[in-house]
Design an enzyme around this catalytic site. Structure first.
Site, PDB file in Angstrom:
ATOM      1  N   GLU A 148      -9.848 -20.634   9.761  1.00  0.00           N
ATOM      2  CA  GLU A 148      -8.263 -20.379  10.052  1.00  0.00           C
ATOM      3  C   GLU A 148      -8.006 -18.932   9.625  1.00  0.00           C
ATOM      4  O   GLU A 148      -7.394 -18.532  10.412  1.00  0.00           O
ATOM      5  CB  GLU A 148      -7.503 -21.665   9.111  1.00  0.00           C
ATOM      6  CG  GLU A 148      -7.601 -22.803   9.843  1.00  0.00           C
ATOM      7  CD  GLU A 148      -8.886 -23.794   9.433  1.00  0.00           C
ATOM      8  OE1 GLU A 148      -9.727 -23.444   8.550  1.00  0.00           O
ATOM      9  OE2 GLU A 148      -8.974 -24.685  10.089  1.00  0.00           O
TER      10      GLU A 148
ATOM     11  N   HIS B 191      -3.569 -34.404   6.963  1.00  0.00           N
ATOM     12  CA  HIS B 191      -3.180 -34.500   8.345  1.00  0.00           C
ATOM     13  C   HIS B 191      -1.915 -34.708   8.774  1.00  0.00           C
ATOM     14  O   HIS B 191      -1.487 -35.047   9.714  1.00  0.00           O
ATOM     15  CB  HIS B 191      -4.212 -35.437   9.352  1.00  0.00           C
ATOM     16  CG  HIS B 191      -5.722 -34.903   9.573  1.00  0.00           C
ATOM     17  ND1 HIS B 191      -6.427 -34.825   8.531  1.00  0.00           N
ATOM     18  CD2 HIS B 191      -6.330 -34.505  10.577  1.00  0.00           C
ATOM     19  CE1 HIS B 191      -7.707 -34.441   8.727  1.00  0.00           C
ATOM     20  NE2 HIS B 191      -7.674 -34.215  10.091  1.00  0.00           N
TER      21      HIS B 191
END
Lengths: 405, 341
Positions: B77, B146
């Site tokens: 990321e 999530h």
């Protein structure tokens, strides 16, 4: 499960401790208690060197072609760059001591690594520095006084990166290697043939961003040269605290070449960087160059290296001084006369004076600079707070008026 | 009701341009439009290419625009955002996808220390038109990391803009506007609403990106929300209407900058405000809204500004998320408390 995992742990334990295991051999230890990366000597075959500490030219079939056509004038130019950069750096250090700068990160000892690599870049290449690349900035034509704004505290940058293709200094360690990689990916997309060079130190090699930059650049075959100045110390931590394999060997695991060059040899740095940049321009992807050098001064003016390193180490490295080395070569192998050195001395003093005066003349920024450029398109909250700030400032004007000032 | 009628009218006027589509599809169409319009626009992220993203938001884009424009990246990321910064410095306009909210943190350093500050550090010489797409929020029964709502962490950082659409039309237009913005935009996509459909008119003239919208007019109390909580607040207003209470619902749309003027206008009318978001209440965007609205509307308020949101606890396992997330009853309870003052 327990037995297996114990068995799996064993070799690692012994690799870190006793000698004679595969692990410690691979790490290049010599039987000392702590596993350490092998220190290269000047004669080490893995260290590219074109100029010895005594100023003698060494033949190198692979890299000689990249400096084969260099003239005596150009050599003098490299010498001049290094001397002026060192003078600039010394002036900045003094200015910090005199309270004119809040902080300074000296490049003392790293002039050859920076001038050699900086002079290898082409005008259309792009440079991503850390905060110590004063010599590279010099090569890119950035006015050295502009480098001092952030250290004086009048700005956080100080130059237009696109004027000289020299990005702003980056303080967070290793972040810029990803920017360099992205920029290089852009060059490749544009079909251009320029290249990017990213500077970082041995400490930065431990950062995840640097590993990610290696991954991205390899995967996308980006035209980027990673130029690691291994100056042996990340503030107080030696390179052995960052790695157990020589840094240039990291590249192999990512699928591109790594080269270790004598970072105090300006000719070696020039040749190796030219080679790496040309590779990048030809579309052959990234390269890691480890310039093996030494930070002769403190990490920054806030640091005290006497707490963590011995004087004899510095003395040993002083014998490899990049400037003395090239001077030796100029004096013995070229027609450089005393006049050149005398003129350069005068030029150095003039530069020191100019830098001193420029720093002292630097105006404090306008108060409203706090709010400027926070956003390109503006932001309602910034507008609101700017207005509040203006009203607050104006309230002092009223008092001044009442008091007849 | 008013909104629905307007949409129907727009549908009749504009003819075939108006399509009924889900939020995920609207973002896809928006990215497609941007990729077509400007060769400098890039889409980047893990799995955005062949797979079309784990939510299929980028479905079919790589097939049509190629691997050079729609880029499957390594699983890193910080690398995704860091290289996007470099590409933006080179003149590109990258739209990067962070696969899930909880995975943005490896990139948080690049976003906060680099992406947010480079324009200011360069005294305006450098612009970083990077959009960071983050599917966020809970309610989908996912495993940990999530389901989070980290918008306050980004809104707190000067240099970033933070937006979150609540419906397909906004998703389409706000993405267009985010890509056109010269500032970095953190684009929070309400993943639990990805499949909610609404009419999108790609030929309409959109309102400003950072302006709140009155979704439903009311006189008794204002509910302010954004992203996934807008729909909930509409349901709350429906339920409250059955009890004879007229709640006004504001879709804030943008978390930074926040449209305090629109909230103020509404509160001056209703005299009561409840902010609803999924993120933890503590130090959340509701706290900022409550503080500023109290400053602005102190003499108009009949009750303290209330907040309904997540608890100061790690996002719980999926079997508990209905307890953690604001639901109809929790918001109605807050409505009762506000009206009781």
């Amino acid at each position: 499960m327990t037995v297996e995992s114990t068995a799996a742990r064993k070799p690692r334990r012994s690799a870190a401790g006793k000698t004679g295991t595969t692990g410690s051999k691979a790490a290049g230890t010599t039987g000392t208690r702590r596993a350490t990366a092998k220190k290269p000597t000047d004669a080490s075959p893995e260290l590219v060197q074109l100029l010895t500490p005594e100023g003698k030219r060494v033949k190198n079939a692979e890299y000689d072609p990249f400096v084969a056509d260099i003239t005596a004038d150009e050599l003098r130019g490299l010498y001049r760059d290094m001397v002026l950069t060192r003078r600039f750096d010394a002036e900045a250090t003094s200015l910090q001591r005199q309270g004119e700068l809040g902080l300074w990160a000296s490049l003392l000892g790293q002039e050859a690594a920076q001038i050699g690599s900086g002079r290898a870049t082409r005008e259309d290449d792009y440079v991503f520095p850390t905060y110590r690349e004063h010599g590279v900035a010099w090569c890119r034509g950035v006015d050295p006084t502009n480098l001092l704004g952030m250290f004086r505290g009048v700005n956080n940058g100080g130059w237009d990166p696109n004027s000289n293709n020299f990005h702003l200094y980056t303080i967070v360690i290793g972040s810029q290697t990803l920017h360099a990689t992205g920029y290089a990916m852009g060059i490749a997309k544009d079909g251009a043939d320029s290249a990017v060079i990213a500077y970082f130190g041995d400490g930065a090699s431990s950062q995840g961003d640097v590993a990610e930059a290696f991954t991205f650049s390899a995967v996308y075959n980006a035209p980027v040269v990673f130029f690691c100045q291994n100056n042996q110390w990340a503030i107080s931590e030696p390179t052995e605290k960052q790695t157990r394999v020589p840094l240039y060997q990291r590249a192999q695991g990512f699928g591109f070449p790594g080269v270790r060059v004598d970072g105090n040899d300006v000719l070696g740095c020039l040749a190796v960087t030219k080679w790496a940049l040309e590779r990048a321009r030809r579309g052959e992807g990234p390269t890691l160059v480890e310039a093996y050098t030494y930070r002769m001064g403190a990490h920054t003016t806030s640091d005290d290296p006497t707490r963590y390193r011995h004087d004899d180490e510095r003395v040993a490295w002083e014998a490899k001084d990049p400037i003395a080395r090239l001077r030796g070569y100029l004096e013995s192998e070229t027609d450089t006369n005393e006049g050149f050195f005398a003129e350069l001395e005068a030029e150095s003093e003039a530069l020191g004076r100019r830098v001193r005066e420029a720093v002292r003349a630097m105006p404090d920024p306008d108060h409203f600079a706090i709010f400027e450029n926070a956003y390109a398109d503006g932001h309602a909250l910034v507008d609101e707070e700017r207005a509040q700030f203006a009203a607050y400032q104006a309230s002092f004007a009223d008092v001044d008026e009442e008091e007849g000032k | 009701m008013t909104t629905q009628t307007a949409a129907q009218t727009a549908g009749q006027d504009a003819g075939p341009a108006v399509k009924n589509m889900a939020i995920a599809k609207a973002i896809n169409e928006s990215l497609r439009t941007a990729l077509e319009a400007d060769p400098k626009v890039l889409v980047m992220g893990e799995d955005v290419g062949k797979l079309g993203g784990v939510f299929r938001v980028t479905d079919g884009l790589q097939k049509d625009f190629g691997e050079d424009r729609v880029i499957d990246t390594p699983l890193a990321e910080s690398g995704i955002v860091g290289t996007a910064i470099g590409l933006a410095l080179r003149g590109y306009r990258p739209v990067v996808e962070i696969q899930f909210d909880g995975f943005v943190f490896p990139a948080y350093d690049q976003i906060v220390t680099q992406l947010a500050k480079m324009h200011a550090r360069s005294l305006g010489k450098v612009k970083l038109p990077v959009v960071v797409r983050i599917p966020y929020g809970g309610g989908i029964g996912a495993v940990e990391h999530h389901s989070e709502s980290p918008e306050a962490l980004f809104a707190h950082v000067a240099g970033l803009k933070v937006v979150s659409p609540s419906n397909a039309s906004d998703a389409y237009w706000m993405m267009q506007q985010a890509i056109q913005s010269d500032d970095p935009v953190i684009f929070f996509e309400p993943k639990r609403r990805y499949w909610d459909k609404a009419e999108v008119n790609p030929e309409a003239i959109p309102g400003p990106l950072h302006k709140a919208r009155v979704v439903r007019e009311g006189t008794d109390l204002t509910l302010a929300a954004y992203g996934p909580m807008v729909k909930l607040c509409q349901e709350v207003a429906d339920a409250a209407a059955e009890e004879g209470r007229a709640l006004e619902v504001l879709d804030l749309r943008s978390v930074s900058p926040l449209d305090f003027d629109s909230i103020q206008t509404s509160v001056e009318k209703t005299r009561r405000l409840i902010v609803v978001h999924e993120a933890p209440v503590f130090f959340g965007s509701g706290a900022e809204i409550a503080a500023r609205i109290t400053e602005r509307c102190f003499y108009h308020l009949e009750a303290p500004v209330l907040r309904v949101g997540g608890y100061h606890a790690p996002y719980p396992p999926a079997r508990l998320e209905e307890e953690y997330l604001p639901g109809l009853d929790r918001v109605l309870d807050a409505v009762d408390r506000s009206l009781a003052y």
